[in-house]
Design an enzyme around this catalytic site. Structure first.
Site, short mmCIF file in Angstrom:
data_model
loop_
_atom_site.label_atom_id
_atom_site.label_comp_id
_atom_site.label_asym_id
_atom_site.label_seq_id
_atom_site.Cartn_x
_atom_site.Cartn_y
_atom_site.Cartn_z
N PHE A 36 0.73 -1.18 -0.15
CA PHE A 36 -0.02 0.23 -0.11
C PHE A 36 0.95 1.35 0.18
CE2 PHE A 36 -2.47 3.22 2.66
CZ PHE A 36 -3.31 3.56 1.45
N THR A 37 1.91 1.21 0.85
CA THR A 37 2.74 2.36 1.03
C THR A 37 4.09 1.68 0.90
OG1 THR A 37 2.96 2.33 3.34
CG2 THR A 37 1.53 4.16 2.26
N ARG A 106 1.98 -18.05 20.03
CA ARG A 106 1.94 -19.22 19.62
C ARG A 106 3.24 -19.94 19.32
NH1 ARG A 106 -2.47 -17.50 16.57
NH2 ARG A 106 -1.14 -17.12 14.43
N TYR A 145 -4.52 7.23 12.87
CA TYR A 145 -3.16 6.73 12.97
C TYR A 145 -2.93 6.90 14.52
CZ TYR A 145 1.97 6.50 12.50
OH TYR A 145 3.34 6.37 12.58
#
Length: 315
Positions: A36-37, A106, A145
């Site tokens: 995306f960026t 995990r 953000y």
């Protein structure tokens, strides 16, 4: 000892520098990014390395792998990009943290969260120590953000308390250097690109607002020292440059270094834009083997200007 290390957001500006450094240090690196960026061009030179693996994946979906350490950097970090799709931004911070913490739980991996100085909002306390809780607008344009990163810090602390996950939290202050996206709207890349093109340099507000700029290599060094710090120190810890500069000082320095004829023009200040930003780094000095920035602003800007010159010539 060679470790297998997962870097989410590894094709981004900071992530690509981190991947390179970890490979240089002799580790195996798995780079996760949805582009995306991030940009594949940032890591394409690493693809020939047999110890580097590039995977297209979005951290809002679970991911399964066996690694020793996780650096969670995935999230658009410039206002232009994180405000483009605010719901996606907050999902990346929150769901990404949940998925990566679940993975760390995990497989019993150590995990570092790349948080941000934006958790301090428009600070009333100056400079900002880690003990300051911040002054954040929860319903503003930057909230997706700011609050996403604050929530991620909460999740990290709760996974440590409830599930004994080995966590590390750093708060990154303004960082610049080669591989920055020229269209990301950050002040350093904006000023350099405008100066190189001979365009007006746009300063929001009167230019007296301050930032503290650290070169990307200093940040990467701080991140690695934090990951390798003692197990009972999880942060959060400020990683930034305590030397404060006004926007006018930065613009004038960029004009000088580029030899540009650009004029400085002023635009209205955006909503909730912080007027001051400067880290207290006493904790980093104490816990991270005396870490502090070593690259001066002029030296780092010269390297960044050279990068953007080459980039603009290619386009």
């Amino acid at each position: 000892m060679k470790k297998r290390i997962l870097v989410t957001g590894g094709a981004g500006f900071i992530g690509s520098h981190l991947c390179q450094r970890l490979l240089n240090d002799g580790h195996e690196v798995i780079c996760l990014d949805n582009y995306f960026t991030g940009n594949k061009a940032n890591v394409i030179h690493l693809l020939d390395n047999p110890y580097f693996e590039l995977i297209r994946h979005d951290v809002t979906h679970p991911f399964f792998i066996e690694v020793d350490e996780i650096y969670n950097l995935a999230c658009p970090a410039s206002p232009v990009h994180y405000q483009y799709n605010p719901i996606k931004t907050i999902k990346t911070s929150v769901m990404g943290a949940i998925n990566m913490l679940g993975l760390a739980k995990r497989i019993k991996a150590k995990i570092l969260q790349a948080s941000t100085s934006e958790v301090y909002g428009d600070p009333i306390v100056h400079p900002q120590p880690e003990s300051y809780w911040g002054n954040v607008n929860p319903i503003g344009q930057r909230s997706c953000y700011d609050e996403g990163k604050r929530c991620a810090e909460t999740l990290f602390m709760d996974y440590r308390l409830q599930n004994d996950v080995k966590i590390k939290i750093i708060r990154i202050f303004n960082t610049y250097g080669p591989k920055m996206n020229p269209n990301d709207g950050r002040v350093v890349s904006n000023f350099i690109v405008q100066a190189l093109k001979g365009e007006d340099i746009t300063i929001f507000g009167d230019g007296t607002q301050t930032r503290s700029f650290q070169y990307v290599d200093d940040l990467v060094e701080g991140m690695i020292r934090m990951m390798n710090s003692r197990d009972d120190f999880w942060g959060p810890v400020n990683i930034g440059n305590p030397k404060e500069f006004t926007m006018l000082q930065l613009a004038e320095l960029v004009i000088r270094l580029t030899g540009s004829t650009s004029r400085i023009v002023h635009m209205p200040l955006p909503q909730d834009d912080p007027t001051q930003r400067q880290p207290v780094i006493d904790l980093a000095r104490k816990e991270l083997n005396g870490w502090e920035p070593t690259v001066e602003l002029e030296q780092g800007l010269k390297l960044t200007v050279d990068y953007f010159k080459n980039l603009l010539q290619q386009s």
